[in-house]
Design an enzyme around this catalytic site. Sequence first.
Site, short mmCIF file in Angstrom:
data_model
loop_
_atom_site.label_atom_id
_atom_site.label_comp_id
_atom_site.label_asym_id
_atom_site.label_seq_id
_atom_site.Cartn_x
_atom_site.Cartn_y
_atom_site.Cartn_z
N LYS A 16 0.81 -1.20 0.04
CA LYS A 16 -0.10 -0.05 -0.15
C LYS A 16 0.98 1.23 -0.14
O LYS A 16 0.59 2.21 -0.93
CB LYS A 16 -0.83 0.08 1.42
CG LYS A 16 -2.10 -0.80 1.26
CD LYS A 16 -2.96 -0.54 2.63
CE LYS A 16 -4.20 -1.60 2.61
NZ LYS A 16 -4.88 -1.15 3.91
N ASP A 70 -8.39 1.81 4.56
CA ASP A 70 -9.03 0.49 4.79
C ASP A 70 -9.76 0.09 3.56
O ASP A 70 -10.62 0.78 2.86
CB ASP A 70 -9.73 0.32 5.90
CG ASP A 70 -10.12 -0.96 6.42
OD1 ASP A 70 -9.17 -1.71 7.04
OD2 ASP A 70 -11.47 -1.57 6.28
N PHE A 149 -0.86 -7.08 -5.43
CA PHE A 149 -1.02 -7.92 -4.44
C PHE A 149 -2.55 -8.47 -4.02
O PHE A 149 -3.13 -8.21 -4.87
CB PHE A 149 -0.51 -7.35 -3.23
CG PHE A 149 -1.47 -5.99 -2.67
CD1 PHE A 149 -1.42 -4.86 -3.16
CD2 PHE A 149 -2.12 -6.19 -1.67
CE1 PHE A 149 -2.17 -3.57 -3.02
CE2 PHE A 149 -3.10 -4.96 -1.08
CZ PHE A 149 -2.85 -3.79 -1.76
N ASP A 152 -5.63 -9.20 -6.53
CA ASP A 152 -5.45 -8.58 -8.01
C ASP A 152 -5.27 -9.82 -8.94
O ASP A 152 -5.79 -9.46 -10.05
CB ASP A 152 -4.03 -8.05 -7.88
CG ASP A 152 -4.11 -6.63 -7.45
OD1 ASP A 152 -5.19 -5.86 -7.34
OD2 ASP A 152 -3.12 -5.89 -7.15
N LYS A 172 -2.94 -0.10 -13.02
CA LYS A 172 -3.79 -0.24 -11.92
C LYS A 172 -3.78 1.07 -11.12
O LYS A 172 -4.97 1.28 -10.89
CB LYS A 172 -2.85 -1.18 -10.98
CG LYS A 172 -3.56 -1.44 -9.55
CD LYS A 172 -2.98 -2.28 -8.44
CE LYS A 172 -3.79 -2.37 -7.31
NZ LYS A 172 -3.18 -3.20 -6.42
P1 ITT Z 1 -3.21 -2.40 7.02
O1 ITT Z 1 -4.63 -2.91 7.80
O2 ITT Z 1 -2.10 -2.70 7.83
O3 ITT Z 1 -3.44 -1.17 6.15
P2 ITT Z 1 -3.95 -4.83 5.26
O4 ITT Z 1 -3.47 -5.45 4.27
O5 ITT Z 1 -4.60 -5.71 6.65
O6 ITT Z 1 -2.98 -3.77 6.07
P3 ITT Z 1 -6.84 -4.01 5.16
O7 ITT Z 1 -7.12 -4.37 6.39
O8 ITT Z 1 -7.36 -2.77 4.42
O9 ITT Z 1 -5.30 -3.81 4.88
O10 ITT Z 1 -7.25 -5.12 4.32
C1 ITT Z 1 -7.00 -5.16 2.88
C2 ITT Z 1 -7.13 -6.41 2.23
O11 ITT Z 1 -8.25 -6.33 1.14
C3 ITT Z 1 -5.74 -6.66 1.52
O12 ITT Z 1 -4.94 -7.38 2.52
C4 ITT Z 1 -6.32 -7.49 0.35
O13 ITT Z 1 -6.31 -8.80 0.70
C5 ITT Z 1 -7.25 -6.73 -0.04
N1 ITT Z 1 -7.10 -5.66 -1.02
C6 ITT Z 1 -7.14 -4.31 -0.96
N2 ITT Z 1 -6.78 -3.67 -1.91
C7 ITT Z 1 -6.13 -4.32 -2.82
C8 ITT Z 1 -5.68 -4.35 -3.93
O14 ITT Z 1 -5.51 -3.04 -4.56
N3 ITT Z 1 -5.37 -5.10 -4.60
C9 ITT Z 1 -5.69 -6.59 -4.25
N4 ITT Z 1 -6.15 -6.72 -3.01
C10 ITT Z 1 -6.45 -5.45 -2.24
#
Ligand code: ITT
Length: 194
Positions: A16, A70, A149, A152, A172
């Site tokens: 991110k 989030d 990630f 995707d 993207k």
């Molecule tokens: P933080 O809470 O520390 O920010 P996290 O990965 O746990 O990290 P989230 O709670 O926001 O973040 O969960 C987001 C999840 O949603 C992420 O782990 C992916 O599985 C999915 N996701 C979010 N954005 C994505 C993207 O751009 N491409 C693919 N999957 C995504």
Amino acid sequence: MENNLKIVFATGNAHKVHEVNEIAKGSGIEFILPDEGFDPIEDGETFIQNSYIKAKDAAILSNNLSLADDSGLCVEALDGAPGIYSARYDSTPQKRIDKLLTNLAPFGNRKAKFVCAMTLVDNKGEIIHQVVGECKGAIAEKQSGTNGFGYDPVFIPEGYDITIAQMPENLKNKISHRGKALRMMIEFIKNNIM
Ligand code: ITT
């Protein structure tokens, strides 16, 4: 760059931070990681609530402006799952993809959307601004591609016939939920903070 406005990006997800810094290039804003010890309890019931919980935690920890994202994948036939539980749907990224494809297999409707809620708070954790970006699309029958990630490799955005994981990073970022949300947030920051 020395004169960038530095904002703590409240996440433990390195992908991110990389993406937001790519999207913010040229804006005069630089996103940096929170200080050590960032470990928020994401017990909100919505993306927007969880983004606030993360932003507030990091702002107070680092005594700095903080932005949190989030995000997650909402699948129509699964009543919006995995939604806010996207990162916790199973124990590894590959298992999460496998579980999604298995759970969706009985359905003809493969429509889905990525959602990204962002909250910007001041150094005391007070909300300054919130935005939500979405990217509509569909879940592929099987996974393809290695870029990006999370989900995707199985997400095909509307108007395309490849998954996000098969796209170059700049494409993207142009169409993604995160790109849309961050560009709105940057516009706000430029007009109100910088
Ligand atoms: P933080 O809470 O520390 O920010 P996290 O990965 O746990 O990290 P989230 O709670 O926001 O973040 O969960 C987001 C999840 O949603 C992420 O782990 C992916 O599985 C999915 N996701 C979010 N954005 C994505 C993207 O751009 N491409 C693919 N999957 C995504």
